[in-house]
Design a protein around this motif. Sequence first.
Motif, PDB file in Angstrom:
ATOM      1  N   ILE A  54      63.637 112.240  20.381  1.00  0.00           N
ATOM      2  CA  ILE A  54      62.710 113.233  19.846  1.00  0.00           C
ATOM      3  C   ILE A  54      61.330 112.616  19.628  1.00  0.00           C
ATOM      4  CG2 ILE A  54      62.206 114.699  17.853  1.00  0.00           C
ATOM      5  CD1 ILE A  54      65.202 115.161  17.573  1.00  0.00           C
ATOM      6  N   LEU A  55      61.288 111.424  19.031  1.00  0.00           N
ATOM      7  CA  LEU A  55      60.008 110.753  18.802  1.00  0.00           C
ATOM      8  C   LEU A  55      59.318 110.419  20.125  1.00  0.00           C
ATOM      9  CD1 LEU A  55      60.838 108.321  15.847  1.00  0.00           C
ATOM     10  CD2 LEU A  55      59.516 110.434  15.770  1.00  0.00           C
ATOM     11  N   GLY A  56      60.103 110.057  21.134  1.00  0.00           N
ATOM     12  CA  GLY A  56      59.514 109.757  22.438  1.00  0.00           C
ATOM     13  C   GLY A  56      58.876 110.976  23.068  1.00  0.00           C
ATOM     14  N   TYR A  57      59.565 112.122  22.985  1.00  0.00           N
ATOM     15  CA  TYR A  57      58.995 113.350  23.534  1.00  0.00           C
ATOM     16  C   TYR A  57      57.747 113.764  22.751  1.00  0.00           C
ATOM     17  CZ  TYR A  57      62.827 114.340  26.759  1.00  0.00           C
ATOM     18  OH  TYR A  57      63.696 114.292  27.799  1.00  0.00           O
ATOM     19  N   ILE A  58      57.807 113.648  21.430  1.00  0.00           N
ATOM     20  CA  ILE A  58      56.636 113.994  20.619  1.00  0.00           C
ATOM     21  C   ILE A  58      55.464 113.077  20.964  1.00  0.00           C
ATOM     22  CG2 ILE A  58      55.722 114.012  18.262  1.00  0.00           C
ATOM     23  CD1 ILE A  58      58.454 114.903  17.309  1.00  0.00           C
ATOM     24  N   TYR A  59      55.757 111.796  21.126  1.00  0.00           N
ATOM     25  CA  TYR A  59      54.718 110.803  21.417  1.00  0.00           C
ATOM     26  C   TYR A  59      54.015 111.091  22.740  1.00  0.00           C
ATOM     27  CZ  TYR A  59      52.978 106.225  22.946  1.00  0.00           C
ATOM     28  OH  TYR A  59      52.217 105.207  23.439  1.00  0.00           O
ATOM     29  N   LEU A  60      54.775 111.565  23.743  1.00  0.00           N
ATOM     30  CA  LEU A  60      54.197 111.771  25.073  1.00  0.00           C
ATOM     31  C   LEU A  60      53.679 113.182  25.302  1.00  0.00           C
ATOM     32  CD1 LEU A  60      56.501 109.820  27.561  1.00  0.00           C
ATOM     33  CD2 LEU A  60      54.250 109.204  26.712  1.00  0.00           C
ATOM     34  N   LEU A  61      54.315 114.199  24.710  1.00  0.00           N
ATOM     35  CA  LEU A  61      54.020 115.575  25.080  1.00  0.00           C
ATOM     36  C   LEU A  61      53.152 116.316  24.076  1.00  0.00           C
ATOM     37  CD1 LEU A  61      57.522 116.667  26.458  1.00  0.00           C
ATOM     38  CD2 LEU A  61      55.564 115.779  27.709  1.00  0.00           C
ATOM     39  N   PHE A  75      62.039  99.022  11.719  1.00  0.00           N
ATOM     40  CA  PHE A  75      62.829  99.119  10.493  1.00  0.00           C
ATOM     41  C   PHE A  75      64.071 100.004  10.631  1.00  0.00           C
ATOM     42  CE2 PHE A  75      58.330  98.580   9.285  1.00  0.00           C
ATOM     43  CZ  PHE A  75      58.420  97.353   8.648  1.00  0.00           C
ATOM     44  N   TRP A  76      64.113 100.899  11.632  1.00  0.00           N
ATOM     45  CA  TRP A  76      65.265 101.798  11.774  1.00  0.00           C
ATOM     46  C   TRP A  76      65.960 101.546  13.104  1.00  0.00           C
ATOM     47  CZ3 TRP A  76      62.297 106.859  10.129  1.00  0.00           C
ATOM     48  CH2 TRP A  76      62.009 106.771   8.766  1.00  0.00           C
ATOM     49  N   LYS A  77      66.307 100.300  13.361  1.00  0.00           N
ATOM     50  CA  LYS A  77      66.911  99.950  14.643  1.00  0.00           C
ATOM     51  C   LYS A  77      68.290 100.578  14.818  1.00  0.00           C
ATOM     52  CE  LYS A  77      64.427  95.562  14.970  1.00  0.00           C
ATOM     53  NZ  LYS A  77      64.533  94.090  15.113  1.00  0.00           N
ATOM     54  N   SER A  78      68.978 100.846  13.722  1.00  0.00           N
ATOM     55  CA  SER A  78      70.328 101.412  13.795  1.00  0.00           C
ATOM     56  C   SER A  78      70.337 102.932  13.658  1.00  0.00           C
ATOM     57  CB  SER A  78      71.208 100.804  12.692  1.00  0.00           C
ATOM     58  OG  SER A  78      70.659 101.073  11.401  1.00  0.00           O
ATOM     59  N   SER A  79      69.181 103.566  13.771  1.00  0.00           N
ATOM     60  CA  SER A  79      69.107 105.016  13.630  1.00  0.00           C
ATOM     61  C   SER A  79      69.696 105.703  14.854  1.00  0.00           C
ATOM     62  CB  SER A  79      67.657 105.458  13.417  1.00  0.00           C
ATOM     63  OG  SER A  79      66.866 105.075  14.518  1.00  0.00           O
ATOM     64  N   SER A  80      69.846 107.011  14.753  1.00  0.00           N
ATOM     65  CA  SER A  80      70.451 107.792  15.824  1.00  0.00           C
ATOM     66  C   SER A  80      69.591 107.744  17.084  1.00  0.00           C
ATOM     67  CB  SER A  80      70.624 109.235  15.365  1.00  0.00           C
ATOM     68  OG  SER A  80      71.020 110.055  16.441  1.00  0.00           O
ATOM     69  N   PRO A  81      70.238 107.640  18.268  1.00  0.00           N
ATOM     70  CA  PRO A  81      69.456 107.695  19.516  1.00  0.00           C
ATOM     71  C   PRO A  81      68.706 109.012  19.688  1.00  0.00           C
ATOM     72  CG  PRO A  81      71.671 106.849  19.919  1.00  0.00           C
ATOM     73  CD  PRO A  81      71.646 107.350  18.508  1.00  0.00           C
ATOM     74  N   LEU A  82      69.227 110.084  19.090  1.00  0.00           N
ATOM     75  CA  LEU A  82      68.551 111.374  19.188  1.00  0.00           C
ATOM     76  C   LEU A  82      67.168 111.311  18.552  1.00  0.00           C
ATOM     77  CD1 LEU A  82      68.614 114.373  19.943  1.00  0.00           C
ATOM     78  CD2 LEU A  82      69.700 114.829  17.729  1.00  0.00           C
ATOM     79  N   LEU A  83      67.048 110.581  17.429  1.00  0.00           N
ATOM     80  CA  LEU A  83      65.750 110.429  16.782  1.00  0.00           C
ATOM     81  C   LEU A  83      64.757 109.729  17.698  1.00  0.00           C
ATOM     82  CD1 LEU A  83      63.911 110.594  14.297  1.00  0.00           C
ATOM     83  CD2 LEU A  83      64.922 108.436  13.505  1.00  0.00           C
ATOM     84  N   GLN A  84      65.212 108.709  18.407  1.00  0.00           N
ATOM     85  CA  GLN A  84      64.346 107.993  19.340  1.00  0.00           C
ATOM     86  C   GLN A  84      63.899 108.907  20.473  1.00  0.00           C
ATOM     87  OE1 GLN A  84      66.061 104.426  20.902  1.00  0.00           O
ATOM     88  NE2 GLN A  84      64.505 104.167  22.486  1.00  0.00           N
TER      89      GLN A  84
END
Length: 262
Positions: free
Chosen positions: A196-203, A185-194
């Motif tokens: 941050i979510l990736g680091y949270i998801y893995l770490l 749903f947020w495909k046009s969101s900031s790359p920074l959000l992606q």
Amino acid sequence: MPTILGLFLFNSRVISLDACVAQISFIHSLQFIESSMLLLMAFDRFIAICNSLRYASILTLPRIANIGLVFVLRAVAVIFPLPFPETVPILSSQCPLPFLCLYQDVMKLVRSDITVNNIYGLFITVITVRLDSLLISLSYVILKAVLSITSPTKCLRALNTCVSHLCAVLLFYMPEFSLTVKHRFWKSSSPLLQIILGYIYLLVPPLMNPIVYSMKSNHLRARIIWVFVSNKSIHHPAPELVTQVMATYSILDPYIRGNKSY
């Protein structure tokens, strides 16, 4: 971790196709295995609370080993078709992904029709993570319904044994759910959000899980209390004494609360 180290140490912001495919395989297969382990832990707590007298006969070591093997084989089987070049037709052999490779991100680099890839990605997500989360929720709903016929005190005492598991479930599924919502749903969101979510998801889950699973350890709590309340200018009892006090309190707590008679 090698990708993150390469990014910070050598400013390497391009990952090879082979490394990206390897990341996809390991990240998603381990994700499915961890989801399966959370489901197995929910089943373990369900049997321990609802059928405690037959617990040892139901969950024998060979049976637990077989269930674990089935979960591992399921994760490997559903992720096995993804690394083939025919299913991941990347534009080039270098992927400009600065932090990690997820299947959803790689699919954005494909020019050809990816309908089959999207359908297969949705299918393996439904039969793994979504199915596991549904069964975990169902186990707690049934558990609450079974315990509702007992006294509220006994119900809370039984559910109190599941606190660590519930925290681990939230730590695992909330970042994964956030990434899914972002990709859908947020495909046009900031790359920074992606990022941050990736680091949270893995770490975050592997960093927090040891704390979550150790919350109820009397010895660990005594050591933490000793670390935070110790002051060089004030004489405090030895950590061993604090541990003994905590252990004594845990024994006397049911009597203090009036749950047991002397």
